[in-house]
Design a protein around this motif. Structure first.
Motif, PDB file in Angstrom:
ATOM      1  N   ALA A 104       8.784   4.200  -2.759  1.00  0.00           N
ATOM      2  CA  ALA A 104       7.643   3.948  -3.641  1.00  0.00           C
ATOM      3  C   ALA A 104       7.606   4.958  -4.775  1.00  0.00           C
ATOM      4  CB  ALA A 104       6.336   4.000  -2.854  1.00  0.00           C
ATOM      5  N   ARG A 105       7.193   4.493  -5.935  1.00  0.00           N
ATOM      6  CA  ARG A 105       6.937   5.363  -7.080  1.00  0.00           C
ATOM      7  C   ARG A 105       5.481   5.154  -7.488  1.00  0.00           C
ATOM      8  NH1 ARG A 105      10.365   9.308  -7.987  1.00  0.00           N
ATOM      9  NH2 ARG A 105      12.548   8.780  -8.261  1.00  0.00           N
ATOM     10  N   ILE A 106       4.647   6.125  -7.105  1.00  0.00           N
ATOM     11  CA  ILE A 106       3.227   6.095  -7.425  1.00  0.00           C
ATOM     12  C   ILE A 106       2.885   7.450  -8.014  1.00  0.00           C
ATOM     13  CG2 ILE A 106       0.977   5.298  -6.574  1.00  0.00           C
ATOM     14  CD1 ILE A 106       2.397   4.878  -3.820  1.00  0.00           C
ATOM     15  N   TYR A 107       2.086   7.495  -9.043  1.00  0.00           N
ATOM     16  CA  TYR A 107       1.783   8.750  -9.725  1.00  0.00           C
ATOM     17  C   TYR A 107       1.305   9.807  -8.734  1.00  0.00           C
ATOM     18  CZ  TYR A 107      -0.060  11.990 -13.155  1.00  0.00           C
ATOM     19  OH  TYR A 107      -0.296  13.117 -13.903  1.00  0.00           O
ATOM     20  N   PRO A 108       1.888  11.029  -8.735  1.00  0.00           N
ATOM     21  CA  PRO A 108       2.723  11.603  -9.794  1.00  0.00           C
ATOM     22  C   PRO A 108       4.222  11.361  -9.674  1.00  0.00           C
ATOM     23  CG  PRO A 108       2.205  13.279  -8.203  1.00  0.00           C
ATOM     24  CD  PRO A 108       1.487  12.046  -7.745  1.00  0.00           C
ATOM     25  N   ASN A 109       4.647  10.508  -8.731  1.00  0.00           N
ATOM     26  CA  ASN A 109       6.079  10.201  -8.605  1.00  0.00           C
ATOM     27  C   ASN A 109       6.539   9.165  -9.617  1.00  0.00           C
ATOM     28  OD1 ASN A 109       5.731  11.754  -6.311  1.00  0.00           O
ATOM     29  ND2 ASN A 109       5.546  10.000  -4.965  1.00  0.00           N
ATOM     30  N   GLY A 110       5.611   8.516 -10.277  1.00  0.00           N
ATOM     31  CA  GLY A 110       5.907   7.477 -11.250  1.00  0.00           C
ATOM     32  C   GLY A 110       4.627   7.113 -11.969  1.00  0.00           C
ATOM     33  N   PRO A 111       4.665   6.189 -12.910  1.00  0.00           N
ATOM     34  CA  PRO A 111       3.467   5.884 -13.707  1.00  0.00           C
ATOM     35  C   PRO A 111       2.425   5.031 -13.002  1.00  0.00           C
ATOM     36  CG  PRO A 111       5.330   4.548 -14.426  1.00  0.00           C
ATOM     37  CD  PRO A 111       5.880   5.521 -13.432  1.00  0.00           C
ATOM     38  N   ALA A 112       2.787   4.296 -11.943  1.00  0.00           N
ATOM     39  CA  ALA A 112       1.861   3.360 -11.310  1.00  0.00           C
ATOM     40  C   ALA A 112       0.774   4.087 -10.529  1.00  0.00           C
ATOM     41  CB  ALA A 112       2.620   2.428 -10.371  1.00  0.00           C
ATOM     42  N   ASP A 113      -0.402   3.454 -10.420  1.00  0.00           N
ATOM     43  CA  ASP A 113      -1.444   3.999  -9.566  1.00  0.00           C
ATOM     44  C   ASP A 113      -1.513   3.200  -8.265  1.00  0.00           C
ATOM     45  OD1 ASP A 113      -2.891   1.663 -10.043  1.00  0.00           O
ATOM     46  OD2 ASP A 113      -4.328   2.607 -11.395  1.00  0.00           O
ATOM     47  N   VAL A 114      -2.439   3.558  -7.376  1.00  0.00           N
ATOM     48  CA  VAL A 114      -2.453   2.916  -6.067  1.00  0.00           C
ATOM     49  C   VAL A 114      -2.881   1.454  -6.150  1.00  0.00           C
ATOM     50  CG1 VAL A 114      -2.787   5.047  -4.759  1.00  0.00           C
ATOM     51  CG2 VAL A 114      -4.780   3.771  -5.548  1.00  0.00           C
ATOM     52  N   ASN A 115      -3.663   1.079  -7.156  1.00  0.00           N
ATOM     53  CA  ASN A 115      -4.009  -0.331  -7.303  1.00  0.00           C
ATOM     54  C   ASN A 115      -2.773  -1.156  -7.652  1.00  0.00           C
ATOM     55  OD1 ASN A 115      -6.885  -0.134  -6.875  1.00  0.00           O
ATOM     56  ND2 ASN A 115      -7.034   0.848  -8.869  1.00  0.00           N
ATOM     57  N   GLN A 116      -1.934  -0.614  -8.509  1.00  0.00           N
ATOM     58  CA  GLN A 116      -0.697  -1.312  -8.845  1.00  0.00           C
ATOM     59  C   GLN A 116       0.258  -1.334  -7.658  1.00  0.00           C
ATOM     60  OE1 GLN A 116      -0.285   1.359 -12.166  1.00  0.00           O
ATOM     61  NE2 GLN A 116      -0.494  -0.301 -13.655  1.00  0.00           N
ATOM     62  N   PHE A 117       0.305  -0.229  -6.916  1.00  0.00           N
ATOM     63  CA  PHE A 117       1.099  -0.179  -5.687  1.00  0.00           C
ATOM     64  C   PHE A 117       0.606  -1.236  -4.698  1.00  0.00           C
ATOM     65  CE2 PHE A 117       0.977   1.723  -1.328  1.00  0.00           C
ATOM     66  CZ  PHE A 117       2.326   1.629  -1.029  1.00  0.00           C
ATOM     67  N   HIS A 118      -0.699  -1.347  -4.561  1.00  0.00           N
ATOM     68  CA  HIS A 118      -1.275  -2.324  -3.640  1.00  0.00           C
ATOM     69  C   HIS A 118      -0.911  -3.741  -4.082  1.00  0.00           C
ATOM     70  CE1 HIS A 118      -3.970  -3.758  -0.563  1.00  0.00           C
ATOM     71  NE2 HIS A 118      -4.705  -4.421  -1.433  1.00  0.00           N
ATOM     72  N   GLY A 119      -0.996  -4.001  -5.378  1.00  0.00           N
ATOM     73  CA  GLY A 119      -0.653  -5.322  -5.880  1.00  0.00           C
ATOM     74  C   GLY A 119       0.812  -5.661  -5.735  1.00  0.00           C
ATOM     75  N   ALA A 120       1.671  -4.640  -5.735  1.00  0.00           N
ATOM     76  CA  ALA A 120       3.116  -4.868  -5.634  1.00  0.00           C
ATOM     77  C   ALA A 120       3.586  -5.110  -4.210  1.00  0.00           C
ATOM     78  CB  ALA A 120       3.867  -3.670  -6.221  1.00  0.00           C
ATOM     79  N   GLY A 121       2.705  -4.947  -3.230  1.00  0.00           N
ATOM     80  CA  GLY A 121       3.098  -5.155  -1.840  1.00  0.00           C
ATOM     81  C   GLY A 121       2.468  -4.182  -0.872  1.00  0.00           C
ATOM     82  N   SER A 122       2.067  -3.034  -1.373  1.00  0.00           N
ATOM     83  CA  SER A 122       1.270  -2.053  -0.632  1.00  0.00           C
ATOM     84  C   SER A 122       2.006  -1.506   0.584  1.00  0.00           C
ATOM     85  CB  SER A 122      -0.082  -2.656  -0.243  1.00  0.00           C
ATOM     86  OG  SER A 122      -1.038  -1.660   0.024  1.00  0.00           O
ATOM     87  N   ILE A 123       1.212  -0.920   1.475  1.00  0.00           N
ATOM     88  CA  ILE A 123       1.773  -0.280   2.665  1.00  0.00           C
ATOM     89  C   ILE A 123       2.449  -1.301   3.563  1.00  0.00           C
ATOM     90  CG2 ILE A 123       1.192   1.089   4.704  1.00  0.00           C
ATOM     91  CD1 ILE A 123      -1.175   2.190   3.099  1.00  0.00           C
ATOM     92  N   ALA A 124       1.942  -2.529   3.566  1.00  0.00           N
ATOM     93  CA  ALA A 124       2.550  -3.559   4.406  1.00  0.00           C
ATOM     94  C   ALA A 124       4.021  -3.747   4.066  1.00  0.00           C
ATOM     95  CB  ALA A 124       1.796  -4.878   4.234  1.00  0.00           C
ATOM     96  N   PHE A 125       4.354  -3.742   2.771  1.00  0.00           N
ATOM     97  CA  PHE A 125       5.749  -3.888   2.355  1.00  0.00           C
ATOM     98  C   PHE A 125       6.570  -2.699   2.837  1.00  0.00           C
ATOM     99  CE2 PHE A 125       9.405  -3.537  -0.365  1.00  0.00           C
ATOM    100  CZ  PHE A 125       9.799  -4.843  -0.600  1.00  0.00           C
ATOM    101  N   VAL A 126       6.024  -1.498   2.692  1.00  0.00           N
ATOM    102  CA  VAL A 126       6.742  -0.289   3.109  1.00  0.00           C
ATOM    103  C   VAL A 126       6.974  -0.300   4.614  1.00  0.00           C
ATOM    104  CG1 VAL A 126       6.616   2.228   3.249  1.00  0.00           C
ATOM    105  CG2 VAL A 126       5.870   1.061   1.163  1.00  0.00           C
ATOM    106  N   ILE A 127       5.950  -0.632   5.383  1.00  0.00           N
ATOM    107  CA  ILE A 127       6.087  -0.649   6.840  1.00  0.00           C
ATOM    108  C   ILE A 127       7.114  -1.682   7.261  1.00  0.00           C
ATOM    109  CG2 ILE A 127       4.884  -1.235   8.988  1.00  0.00           C
ATOM    110  CD1 ILE A 127       2.404   0.130   7.849  1.00  0.00           C
TER     111      ILE A 127
END
Length: 612
Positions: A340-363
């Motif tokens: 995952a790339r979520i700020y500060p690791n990347g430009p996206a915030d957690v809402n964008q992370f959630h929309g992209a698949g969220s923790i479910a995708f990572v798990i």
């Protein structure tokens, strides 16, 4: 495409090592839970006067059920306040929980409240010296809340930095109780993280004034809900999911929505079901074993989470009678990729992370790669795969569906066979300066190592004075010491980041070395944090002088001072300004914490003797 050969053997080895290392400590903890369950069942041994007090404020139809124990009674421990945006939504939760409990043939009471201070408010301020210690205060407050022994299960309402770890530690002190953690969700996306960083650096360099900075910050932090960068608060929510303490998918659903309410109602249902389980009650202390903590560390690496959890997870595990070490984190980092790339690791915030698949995708990705323990006890059952699906409302009812096979936005989420980097987002450093941790996921690959002369400061303020006086014109390792838990409570040092970023933008190579913290918002500056032993305990960091050559190498795990041992030991250690730590804003009340706190690599806790 980056090649990566996943293996679960390291996970098995680390979990086995934790179990063996913990040994008698874990056995004593579990025996204590069983003894409490046997000798002090909720409400069964309370006197009539005790019970009358417990039920006095209940409604007429709930008085006798609470007093007689005829139905499950749920204890709510809440971190609600309306100054802290992440916890303001909890104002409505108790009524919702009580209503749902009634429909399930149960009752619920607010057992107590815990303090919830905001690191965003106290950054760079005296109050930040209480931040880490607030975790232990929250743990004690949680224990007090549940000490009345009138509850059959507990719901923990909390989100942010020290609050969730403190709630976990406190819940584990009453670990015989089934416990569900109930989050509130993030605020809507505001100003982009890149623009926020740009304005902060422009202010630090004098290009814009305070009015522009304030306008930028208020566009960033602007509504109820968690801050949207991937700091400690949102790392907490990831961990509660991957450890199985949430209703599946609860972490990043926005507050004040029908889906959020449905997930909160589901937390009540799972709590009641746990009390009525035909196979017997299983408390949070029995559920959280070595495999759950290994899963949490894996999730931290895979998402580039907060460095604070190298303190908090160690302390949380110790509250469960388990001993985990920074070497466990380091070994798992060698096999867990960054997904995952979520700020500060990347430009996206957690809402964008959630929309992209969220923790479910990572798990799901980690499960498919054999990089999570699937068969662990969770509040939703015995299969972590329940957390690899996303919640939605089907005709108003909570339902679950599969996430997409491929990430919806590959700049935010990746699969196991195409990660952002092949190893985890955190690294352990060792050498003649002791031990430290680095958040590598936010640092460019060509910036993971630096050898440069030291410039030593005893406080953030000293560094800022030097920065404003334009005293930096060459590559440098900025040493900020006397920031450890014994010295002043180990404050976060985020106020340094804009200035350090300005120096890098001027073409200098800059690194930070400190016995303090930076947390999940650690930026793109190579930063060796949590240096142990700290200066106040006689650590070598207290002997560094201006001009000493220091190597910080996150790629090889080196932390070295190029001064021979004899010359180093002849130096006079730096002294802390202990008076500053007791001067104002409640800090004088925490002298006992500073005196008793343990080492950073042992969790920086005040409750237990140090266990290596």
């Amino acid at each position: 495409m980056m090649s990566f050969a996943p293996t679960g053997q390291v996970l098995e080895d680390v979990a086995a090592r934790i179990a063996a290392r913990s040994g008698e400590l874990r056995r004593e903890y579990l025996a204590r839970l069983e003894e409490v369950r046997r000798s002090h069942p909720p409400r069964r041994k309370l006197s009539c006067g005790n019970l009358a007090h417990a039920a006095a404020a209940c409604s007429a139809h709930e008085k006798m059920p609470v007093a007689t124990g005829s139905v499950p009674n749920l204890g709510i421990v809440t971190s609600y306040n309306d100054m802290l945006s992440a916890h303001q939504p909890f104002a409505t939760y108790p009524d919702l929980i009580k209503e749902e409990a009634r429909t399930r043939g149960a009752t619920a009471q607010v057992a107590g409240g815990v303090p919830a201070m905001c690191d965003g408010v106290t950054q760079g301020q005296p109050g930040m010296e209480l931040s880490l210690f607030s975790r232990d205060v929250i743990a004690m407050s949680t224990a007090i809340s549940l000490s009345h022994n009138v509850f059959d299960a507990a719901l923990m309402l909390g989100v942010c930095d020290k609050i969730v770890p403190g709630l976990v530690m406190g819940a584990l002190s009453c670990g015989h109780l089934p416990t569900v953690f109930v989050p509130a969700g993030p605020m809507p996306t505001g100003l982009s993280n890149d623009e926020k960083t740009r304005v902060r650096q422009a202010y630090a360099s004098g290009e814009v004034g305070r009015d522009a900075l304030l306008a930028s910050e208020m566009k960033s932090y602007h509504a109820p809900g968690t801050c949207t960068f991937y700091g400690t608060a949102n790392s907490n929510q990831m961990m509660m999911e991957i450890m199985g303490l949430h209703v599946p998918g609860a972490a990043f659903v926005p507050p004040g929505t029908p889906l959020r309410d449905a997930l909160t109602r589901a937390a009540v249902r799972l709590s009641v079901d746990a009390v009525r389980a035909p196979q017997g009650v299983r408390g949070i202390g029995e559920r959280l074993g070595p495999k759950a903590f290994v899963n949490a560390i894996v999730g931290l690496h895979a998402t580039g989470g907060s460095t604070n959890h190298l303190l908090h997870l160690v302390a949380m595990a110790r509250a469960a009678g388990l001993v985990i070490t920074w070497e466990d984190f380091s070994d798992l980092a060698t096999v867990v990729p960054l997904l995952a790339r979520i700020y500060p690791n990347g430009p996206a915030d957690v809402n964008q992370f959630h929309g992209a698949g969220s923790i479910a995708f990572v798990i799901r990705a980690l499960l498919r790669g054999g990089l999570l323990f699937r068969e662990i006890e969770t509040v939703a059952g015995h299969d972590l795969a329940a957390y690899a699906r996303e919640p939605w409302l089907d005709s108003g009812r909570l339902a679950y569906r599969d996430v997409a096979d491929e990430p919806l936005e590959p700049s935010i989420l990746r699969t196991i066979d195409n990660p952002f980097q092949a190893n985890g987002g955190l690294a352990l450093l060792t050498g003649n300066l002791g031990r430290a941790v680095v958040k590598t996921s936010a640092v460019r690959s060509d910036r993971l190592a630096l050898t440069a002369p030291a410039r030593v400061f005893e406080s953030q303020e000293q560094f800022m004075e030097a920065f404003k006086a334009n005293q930096f014109d060459r590559d440098v390792v900025i040493v900020v010491r006397q920031q450890g838990p014994k010295a002043n409570g180990m404050p976060e040092l985020h106020s340094l980041m804009p200035a350090l970023g300005v120096l890098e933008n001027r073409g200098l190579r800059v690194s930070l070395l400190t016995d303090g913290r930076l947390s999940g918002a650690s930026g793109k500056i190579l930063s060796a944090l949590h240096v142990t032993p700290e200066a106040e305990s006689g650590g070598p960091i207290g002997l560094i002088q201006d001009g000493d050559l220091i190597t910080i190498d996150a790629a090889t795990g080196r932390l070295e001072l190029a001064v021979d041992a004899a010359r180093l030991m002849a130096r006079v250690p730096a002294r802390s300004n202990s008076a500053a730590a007791t001067a104002s804003l409640g800090r004088d009340l925490f002298s006992v914490f500073r005196a008793s706190v343990g080492r950073a690599d042992l969790g920086a806790a005040t409750f237990w003797s140090e266990v290596a």
